[in-house]
Design a protein around this motif. Structure first.
Motif: not given
Length: 646
Positions: A386-393, A447-453
C-alpha cells in the motif's frame, strides 16, 4: 462489436451519407431512435433496453449490443458511448476514447463513433465460431455474418483471420504446427499439435462459458456474455512490465453529465414551500411546509432529505456554504462547504444535487452514478503493498506560507488534471502498488470529484490498482459513532460501488488515521459492524483493546524502516516539512531505500506500506523528482527500488 480504425464509409460504399445520432453530452431514452439520412434505418434503445440498429420497413434488427435492461444511452464527452440501467449503473459501452467524438449512422445502416471524420468504433455484426468444447481442424474455417472474413487453421497449422474475397491474412497467431483449435470450457482458446500439446493459447482461462466470434470487420474476439475479454486486435505483447494500457475505459461513470439547473447562486435563497426543478423536470428540490429540504422525483417520491424541521429559508452563502435557517435565523443544517467562495447549488436531470465550484462538485447528494449492491471488485490477497496518496493540489504546495522543499518533475500540478492522474497510476503500477490510500477529511471538506477521478482513470487505464481512503477526521475530531456511520454510508453511496475500490473478505476497505486509545477501536467497531474492513493506526497497547478492528497499520514518516511483527511494515524516504528548517528524517539513500524495500518484501507481513507517494508538503514523497533522486528511468530511484523488489 469493435471495428478497425478505418474510414467507415469505405467499408460499405463511398457515397453513403451520415446522420448524427448523438453529439457529446446527448442521450437517448428507452424507446427513442434516430434515423439514417434516407430513413431506411434507425438506431436507439429498443423496448428491452438494448442498443440496436433496425431496418425501418421490416423492423428487422441488423445489429444489437445484446445487453438488455438499458434505460439511457449516453454519448460521454470523453468519446465513450455508454448504456445505463434505471439505477444509472453502466451495463454496456463502446470502450472508446476521443473527446468530442459523436455517434452517427449512414444510409447503409452502419453506426459508428466518429472523431474528426475518422472511425474509432463501428457496430459490426459478428458470428459465433466456437463455443465451449467445440473445435476446428487444420483447413477448417468459420465465416463472419456476411462471409467477408473467416477464422480458422491454415494448412501450416497457424490460427488466422482471413479476408475471404482477397484470400489475404488479416491476422495471424504467429505460431505454426497446430492440428486443431479448441474452445475449452474454462474460456481459453488453445491450438494443439498432433501430440495434443498446446502450442498457442489466448490466455483467457477462468472465463467459463466464453465463445469465439468473428465479425464483418475482420476481428476475432473471445466473448464472455456481452463482455469482450480478448481480440485479435489487442493480441500484441507489451515489452514493459506492468505497462499502462493506452486504451480508455469500458465506462467512466462519473463522467456522465446531465443538463442542470442552477438552484441558487451565491447570496440567493429558497423560501419555505418553494421548489426548483431540473431542466426536464425529472427532479425538484425545495423546502416543504415542515421546513425540511427535500429532493423529489417527478412522481414526488423522496430521493433524499435533510431530516430537519423548522427551516424557513435555504441560503447559499458567499463563502460556498449552503445552509438552512429557522425563523430565529438559527443555523439548523449545513453542507460544511465554506472556504469555497462563489460556489453555487445545482440540480441535474440525473437526480444529483451538488454544491459546485466552477465545474467541480465539492458536495453531492441525491442519485449517485452507481449503486453499491455488494463487493464491486475481487478480494485482494495478502501480502499487499500500500502507499499513502494525497489528492489535495494545488491547495497544499506550501505549508504555513513555505513552499515544499522537493518539487516533483510534474511541477506544481493540480489533482483535478486527468493527465497527472494517469502519470501517477503509471508510476504506482511501476512500483507494484496494490492499494493506494487517498487522504480524505469527510463529506464537503475537499473536491469530491478527485476521488472519483482517481478511480475513473484507474478503470480507464485497465489498471489492477485499487483505491481506498485514509479517514483523517478521526485524529482531530474523535467523531461519534453516529457521525462515523453517516460518513461510511456516504462513502458506500458515492464511491465504494466503483470497481476500483479495494475489497477484502467481501468488504470495502477503509484506513483510519487515529490517535491512541481503545475507545477509537470501540467506536469504529460499533460504526462499521461487519460491513467494512477497517484498518486502524496502531498505538502502544493496541493488542489489549477488547474491541479489535480487522487490521492494524503504521504511518511512520519519521522512521526509514518500521516493522511491527505480525502486523505491518512501513518505510519512508524522508520527512522534511516545508515550514521546518531541518528534516525530521533526512532523505534516505538509494542503497538504503532498496535495502529497506527488500526487507519489507521478505517480512511477508500482510500490510507493506510506503509513506508516501506525494505528500510534498511534508517532504515524504517518492514521486519522481529528477533534481533530487533522479535515475536512469523517468521514475527516480525510490520507485526503481519498489519496482526491483516486489
Amino acid at each position: 462489436e469493435n471495428g478497425p480504425n478505418v474510414d467507415w464509409l469505405s467499408v460499405e460504399g463511398p457515397t453513403a451519407r451520415i446522420a448524427t445520432i448523438l453529439e457529446p453530452d446527448q442521450n437517448l431514452l428507452r424507446g427513442q431512435f434516430r434515423s439514417s439520412p434516407d430513413g431506411l434505418f434507425k438506431a436507439g434503445l429498443d423496448n428491452n433496453g438494448r442498443l440496436v440498429i433496425q431496418e425501418i420497413s421490416s423492423s428487422t434488427v441488423i445489429w444489437s449490443s445484446e445487453k438488455a435492461g438499458g434505460h439511457l444511452c449516453y454519448m460521454q464527452n470523453d468519446g465513450n458511448l455508454v448504456v445505463f440501467d434505471a439505477s444509472m449503473s453502466p451495463i454496456w459501452s463502446t470502450s472508446t476514447f476521443g473527446p468530442g467524438a459523436k455517434f452517427a449512422i449512414n444510409d447503409l445502416g452502419v453506426a459508428a463513433i466518429m472523431l474528426d471524420q475518422k472511425t474509432i468504433w463501428m457496430a459490426v455484426r459478428s458470428a459465433t465460431a466456437l463455443t465451449k468444447d467445440q473445435s476446428l481442424s487444420r483447413g477448417e474455417y468459420k465465416p463472419s455474418p456476411s462471409g467477408k472474413f473467416k477464422i480458422g487453421l491454415e494448412r501450416n497449422g497457424e490460427l488466422v483471420v482471413m479476408d475471404s474475397t482477397s484470400n489475404s491474412v488479416a491476422w495471424k497467431s504467429g505460431v505454426t504446427g497446430g492440428q486443431s483449435v479448441f474452445m475449452q470450457e474454462d474460456g481459453n482458446l488453445v491450438v494443439r499439435d498432433q501430440q495434443k500439446r498446446a502450442v498457442w493459447s489466448s490466455g483467457t482461462g477462468g472465463s467459463n462459458g466464453a465463445r469465439l466470434t468473428v465479425d464483418d470487420a475482420g476481428v476475432g474476439s473471445i466473448m464472455q456474455g456481452t463482455i469482450e475479454i480478448w481480440t485479435t486486435e489487442s493480441d500484441k505483447p507489451s515489452d514493459k512490465p506492468n505497462s499502462v494500457s493506452e486504451s480508455k475505459p469500458a465506462y467512466n461513470p462519473n463522467a456522465l453529465k446531465f443538463a442542470e439547473t442552477i438552484v441558487l447562486e451565491p447570496l440567493k435563497k429558497l423560501r419555505k414551500g418553494k421548489f426548483v426543478s431540473s431542466p426536464l423536470g425529472n427532479y425538484k428540490i425545495g423546502l416543504n411546509n415542515a421546513g425540511n429540504l427535500l429532493l423529489q422525483d417527478s412522481s414526488d417520491n423522496i430521493i433524499w432529505s435533510t431530516d430537519v424541521r423548522g427551516g424557513v429559508e435555504a441560503f447559499m452563502q458567499l463563502d460556498g456554504n449552503f445552509v438552512i435557517r429557522d425563523g430565529n435565523r438559527n443555523l439548523i443544517w449545513t453542507t460544511h462547504t465554506s472556504d469555497n467562495n462563489g460556489a453555487r447549488l445545482v440540480l441535474d436531470d440525473g437526480g444529483r444535487l451538488a454544491v459546485k465550484l466552477g465545474d467541480t462538485p465539492i458536495w453531492m447528494e441525491g442519485v449517485p452514478r452507481g449503486k453499491y449492491t455488494g463487493p464491486s471488485s475481487p478480494d485482494l490477497q495478502f501480502p499487499l503493498r500500500g502507499i499513502f496518496y494525497y489528492p489535495w493540489y494545488p491547495e497544499t504546495w506550501s505549508v504555513n506560507g513555505k513552499d515544499a522543499h522537493f518539487i516533483p518533475d510534474a511541477g506544481k500540478y493540480s489533482s483535478d488534471d486527468p493527465r497527472i492522474i494517469d502519470e501517477h497510476i503509471d508510476a504506482l503500477e511501476y512500483a507494484y502498488v496494490d492499494v493506494a490510500i487517498a487522504s480524505w477529511w469527510g463529506p464537503g471538506t475537499q473536491k469530491l470529484s478527485r476521488i472519483s477521478l482517481l478511480m475513473d482513470e484507474t478503470a480507464a487505464l485497465k489498471s489492477p490498482i485499487k483505491w481506498t481512503v485514509y479517514y483523517e477526521e478521526e485524529f482531530t475530531l474523535n467523531p461519534s459513532v453516529e457521525k462515523l456511520r453517516s460518513d461510511l454510508k456516504y462513502l458506500k453511496k458515492w464511491f465504494a460501488w466503483h470497481p476500483a475500490w479495494a475489497h477484502i473478505n467481501g468488504k470495502p476497505v477503509i484506513f483510519v488515521y487515529n490517535e491512541a486509545g481503545c475507545s477509537v477501536a470501540d467506536r469504529w467497531k460499533q460504526a462499521a459492524g461487519n460491513e467494512w474492513y477497517v484498518v486502524l493506526k496502531l498505538f502502544k497497547g493496541y493488542k489489549n483493546c477488547p474491541k479489535q478492528p480487522n487490521d492494524w497499520h503504521q504511518y511512520g514518516p519519521a522512521d526509514a524502516y518500521q516493522h511491527i511483527v505480525g502486523e505491518t511494515v512501513a518505510i519512508s524516504p524522508g520527512f522534511w516539512r516545508a515550514d521546518k528548517p531541518q528534516p525530521d528524517l533526512a532523505r534516505v539513500s538509494k542503497a538504503k531505500f532498496c535495502e529497506n524495500t527488500q526487507k519489507m518484501v521478505r517480512s511477508r507481513e500482510d500490510w507493506q506500506l510506503v509513506t508516501t507517494f506525494n505528500e510534498c508538503g511534508e517532504g515524504t514523497h517518492v514521486e519522481a523528482s529528477s533534481a533530487h533522486w533522479g535515475s536512469e528511468t523517468k521514475y527516480g530511484y525510490y520507485l526503481d527500488c519498489l519496482h526491483k523488489y516486489h
